[in-house]
Design an enzyme around this catalytic site. Structure first.
Site, PDB file in Angstrom:
ATOM      1  N   ASN A 128      39.788  30.706  52.405  1.00 51.27           N
ATOM      2  CA  ASN A 128      39.324  31.218  53.694  1.00 51.27           C
ATOM      3  C   ASN A 128      40.380  32.146  54.266  1.00 51.27           C
ATOM      4  O   ASN A 128      41.409  31.701  54.753  1.00 51.27           O
ATOM      5  CB  ASN A 128      39.036  30.058  54.646  1.00 51.27           C
ATOM      6  CG  ASN A 128      38.461  30.526  55.963  1.00 51.27           C
ATOM      7  OD1 ASN A 128      38.407  31.714  56.261  1.00 51.27           O
ATOM      8  ND2 ASN A 128      38.034  29.591  56.775  1.00 51.27           N
TER       9      ASN A 128
ATOM     10  N   CYS B 112      39.986  33.212  59.281  1.00 46.05           N
ATOM     11  CA  CYS B 112      39.945  32.322  60.432  1.00 46.05           C
ATOM     12  C   CYS B 112      40.537  32.992  61.667  1.00 46.05           C
ATOM     13  O   CYS B 112      41.743  33.214  61.743  1.00 46.05           O
ATOM     14  CB  CYS B 112      40.695  31.023  60.139  1.00 46.05           C
ATOM     15  SG  CYS B 112      40.550  29.858  61.502  1.00 46.05           S
TER      16      CYS B 112
ATOM     17  N   LYS C  20      36.327  33.681  51.137  1.00 44.14           N
ATOM     18  CA  LYS C  20      35.508  33.825  52.343  1.00 44.14           C
ATOM     19  C   LYS C  20      36.059  34.990  53.149  1.00 44.14           C
ATOM     20  O   LYS C  20      37.155  34.925  53.699  1.00 44.14           O
ATOM     21  CB  LYS C  20      35.528  32.551  53.169  1.00 44.14           C
ATOM     22  CG  LYS C  20      34.585  32.620  54.376  1.00 44.14           C
ATOM     23  CD  LYS C  20      34.655  31.390  55.236  1.00 44.14           C
ATOM     24  CE  LYS C  20      33.911  30.251  54.603  1.00 44.14           C
ATOM     25  NZ  LYS C  20      33.804  29.095  55.533  1.00 44.14           N
TER      26      LYS C  20
ATOM     27  N   ASN D  30      32.495  34.967  57.349  1.00 45.49           N
ATOM     28  CA  ASN D  30      32.860  33.836  58.194  1.00 45.49           C
ATOM     29  C   ASN D  30      32.462  34.141  59.635  1.00 45.49           C
ATOM     30  O   ASN D  30      31.758  35.100  59.913  1.00 45.49           O
ATOM     31  CB  ASN D  30      34.365  33.573  58.090  1.00 45.49           C
ATOM     32  CG  ASN D  30      34.747  32.190  58.563  1.00 45.49           C
ATOM     33  OD1 ASN D  30      33.918  31.364  58.855  1.00 45.49           O
ATOM     34  ND2 ASN D  30      36.036  31.931  58.626  1.00 45.49           N
ATOM     35  N   THR D  31      32.943  33.353  60.553  1.00 46.21           N
ATOM     36  CA  THR D  31      32.592  33.507  61.955  1.00 46.21           C
ATOM     37  C   THR D  31      33.111  34.818  62.539  1.00 46.21           C
ATOM     38  O   THR D  31      34.113  35.365  62.093  1.00 46.21           O
ATOM     39  CB  THR D  31      33.160  32.336  62.777  1.00 46.21           C
ATOM     40  OG1 THR D  31      34.554  32.240  62.518  1.00 46.21           O
ATOM     41  CG2 THR D  31      32.490  31.042  62.409  1.00 46.21           C
TER      42      THR D  31
ATOM     43  N   GLY E 263      28.077  29.217  63.480  1.00 47.70           N
ATOM     44  CA  GLY E 263      26.734  28.647  63.399  1.00 47.70           C
ATOM     45  C   GLY E 263      25.634  29.597  63.791  1.00 47.70           C
ATOM     46  O   GLY E 263      25.666  30.776  63.479  1.00 47.70           O
TER      47      GLY E 263
END
Length: 113
Positions: free
Chosen positions: A13, A16, A51, A78-79, A103
Site C-alpha cells: 500500500n 495512505c 495499491k 485507494n482512498t 468506502g
C-alpha cells in the site's frame, strides 16, 4: 515471508493519505519503481499487488513504474484525500485537516460527509 505457505501474496500500500509521509512512494514514480523492485527482490515467489494512489496527476505513470519495478498486479485506487469543512465555523472539521475518503464515499467525487 517468502517461505511461508500461509502467505499467499503481498499487498504493498503506497497510497495512505492518513499517515505522515504516507504518499511519499505512491506519488513519485522513481521511488515507487525502486520500492517495488526491493520488495519483489525479497519476495520473489509471492504475488505482489501494489495499491496505487489516486492523488496523482496521471495514475498511468505510477502504474507503469510499479509494473517496471516488478508488480504482478495493481489495485486501482485507494482512498481519495478529502476535507470536511464546518461551514458555520469556517474551518476544517478534522484536526488533521484532510483525511481519507473511503468506502462508498470514494465512488463520488467530491466526497461528502
Amino acid at each position: 515471508m517468502n517461505d511461508l505457505q500461509c502467505v499467499a501474496g503481498v499487498e504493498l500500500n503506497v497510497s495512505c493519505p492518513n499517515v505522515k509521509d504516507g504518499l511519499t512512494f505512491g506519488t513519485h514514480p522513481g521511488r515507487l519503481r525502486e520500492l517495488t523492485a526491493q520488495v519483489k527482490k525479497v519476495l520473489p515467489d509471492k504475488p505482489l499487488i501494489v495499491k496505487l494512489s489516486p492523488n496523482v496527476e496521471d495514475v498511468t505513470v505510477t502504474a507503469r513504474a510499479a509494473i517496471e519495478g516488478g508488480a504482478d498486479m495493481l489495485s486501482l485506487v485507494n482512498t481519495f484525500t478529502a476535507m470536511s469543512i464546518d461551514i458555520y465555523k469556517r474551518r476544517p472539521r478534522l484536526a488533521n485537516v484532510t483525511a481519507a475518503c473511503p468506502g462508498r464515499r470514494s465512488s463520488r467525487s467530491p466526497c461528502t460527509w
